[in-house]
Scaffold this motif. Sequence first.
Motif, PDB file in Angstrom:
ATOM      1  N   ARG A  49      30.504  20.005  69.212  1.00 40.58           N
ATOM      2  CA  ARG A  49      29.409  20.798  69.772  1.00 40.58           C
ATOM      3  C   ARG A  49      29.606  22.270  69.447  1.00 40.58           C
ATOM      4  O   ARG A  49      28.659  22.983  69.120  1.00 40.58           O
ATOM      5  N   THR A  51      30.714  24.411  66.831  1.00 34.38           N
ATOM      6  CA  THR A  51      31.056  24.362  65.413  1.00 34.38           C
ATOM      7  C   THR A  51      31.876  25.575  64.976  1.00 34.38           C
ATOM      8  O   THR A  51      32.606  25.484  63.978  1.00 34.38           O
ATOM      9  N   ARG A  68      30.633  19.116  61.388  1.00 41.79           N
ATOM     10  CA  ARG A  68      29.210  18.856  61.559  1.00 41.79           C
ATOM     11  C   ARG A  68      28.908  18.871  63.057  1.00 41.79           C
ATOM     12  O   ARG A  68      29.711  18.394  63.856  1.00 41.79           O
ATOM     13  N   ARG A  69      27.776  19.413  63.423  1.00 46.74           N
ATOM     14  CA  ARG A  69      27.461  19.564  64.838  1.00 46.74           C
ATOM     15  C   ARG A  69      27.103  18.221  65.472  1.00 46.74           C
ATOM     16  O   ARG A  69      26.328  17.441  64.930  1.00 46.74           O
ATOM     17  N   LEU A  70      27.689  17.982  66.634  1.00 44.45           N
ATOM     18  CA  LEU A  70      27.378  16.797  67.436  1.00 44.45           C
ATOM     19  C   LEU A  70      27.495  17.165  68.900  1.00 44.45           C
ATOM     20  O   LEU A  70      28.566  17.549  69.369  1.00 44.45           O
ATOM     21  N   ASP A  71      26.390  17.050  69.620  1.00 42.52           N
ATOM     22  CA  ASP A  71      26.389  17.251  71.071  1.00 42.52           C
ATOM     23  C   ASP A  71      26.130  15.901  71.719  1.00 42.52           C
ATOM     24  O   ASP A  71      25.004  15.389  71.700  1.00 42.52           O
ATOM     25  N   ASP A  74      23.264  15.074  74.223  1.00 49.56           N
ATOM     26  CA  ASP A  74      21.887  15.183  73.731  1.00 49.56           C
ATOM     27  C   ASP A  74      21.672  14.086  72.701  1.00 49.56           C
ATOM     28  O   ASP A  74      22.201  14.146  71.593  1.00 49.56           O
ATOM     29  N   GLU A  76      19.210  13.342  70.887  1.00 48.18           N
ATOM     30  CA  GLU A  76      18.582  13.806  69.648  1.00 48.18           C
ATOM     31  C   GLU A  76      19.653  14.312  68.680  1.00 48.18           C
ATOM     32  O   GLU A  76      19.594  14.051  67.472  1.00 48.18           O
ATOM     33  N   SER A  77      20.652  15.022  69.208  1.00 47.74           N
ATOM     34  CA  SER A  77      21.763  15.489  68.388  1.00 47.74           C
ATOM     35  C   SER A  77      22.575  14.313  67.860  1.00 47.74           C
ATOM     36  O   SER A  77      23.014  14.318  66.701  1.00 47.74           O
ATOM     37  N   SER A  80      20.654  12.768  65.039  1.00 53.17           N
ATOM     38  CA  SER A  80      20.667  13.644  63.879  1.00 53.17           C
ATOM     39  C   SER A  80      22.002  13.574  63.151  1.00 53.17           C
ATOM     40  O   SER A  80      22.054  13.472  61.918  1.00 53.17           O
ATOM     41  N   PHE A  81      23.080  13.620  63.901  1.00 46.59           N
ATOM     42  CA  PHE A  81      24.409  13.524  63.294  1.00 46.59           C
ATOM     43  C   PHE A  81      24.579  12.194  62.573  1.00 46.59           C
ATOM     44  O   PHE A  81      25.030  12.148  61.422  1.00 46.59           O
TER      45      PHE A  81
END
Length: 297
Positions: A49, A51, A68-71, A74, A76-77, A80-81
């Motif tokens: 989360r 980065t 790589r961003r991962l929340d 969420d 949606e995140s 996306s990841f």
Amino acid sequence: MTPDRRWTAKDLGDLTGRKFIVTGANSGLGEVTARALGGAGADVLLACRDTAKGDAVARSIGPRAHVRRLDLADLESVRSFASTVDSVDVLINNAGVMAVPFRRTADGFEMQFGTNHLGHFALTGLLASKVTDRVVTLSSGLHQIGRIHLDDPNYERRSYRRWPAYGQSKLANLMFALEFDRRLAAVGSELKSVAAHPGYARTNLQGRTESFQDTVMAIGGKMLAQSAEMGALPELYAATSPEVTSGLYIGPDGRSELSDYPTIVGPSSRARDRAVASALWSKSEELTGVRFAPVGG
């Protein structure tokens, strides 16, 4: 198989060509794990989360480490990841929050259950067909204080209590890993699902209660806890040892599983409840909207 001697990160061997995803790799156990894997030659994707912190860790590891961003709080995140991943040998579901004040995720879930369990459940479901070797999911010795409240997992009707909520999330992690193993076996898949826990380790996971408990845990950590390097050994062993088979639970072999070197440990009786595990799986699919595609051999 239990290690026949004291296994350490020096026993990782050459991991050149192997690809790992480590969630929460910007600090704590995740950072230690990512550094050890990278030091052994692996390609490591730090799923973070934060980065900026992840970038600093990756630079210190070298060119085989990427961020790589991962929340996980969420969905949606998470989606996306997952869409950016083509193939990976090992997914390590390491990230987590502990005993935080009552908050909700972006999707309205209680923060600990939503981040620790539902986020990783969704991530694993979205990546399962892209993982070639194994999925390692981190639980905790405190899974033993947890109970799965299928009628109210997100504290919509119950009064929030941070430690029982944490216990529920960690019990859910362990039940998920064991249920995933059973479902993989049922379809003859060679993919492994393994659980691990770090014992009592000094990390920044402690100190997030925003209460007097932060001071108490800081003192206890200095006096009683083992290092993050030792705490990471069970997940490293679970993620890399060719001797590890699907369905195992790896933790420290010391007294009360609080410290020492990795070994096979036993889930609590609640964690072995197959009926609740199956119901939790269905509930998790309902809440996340993620259903696992068949993963064949």
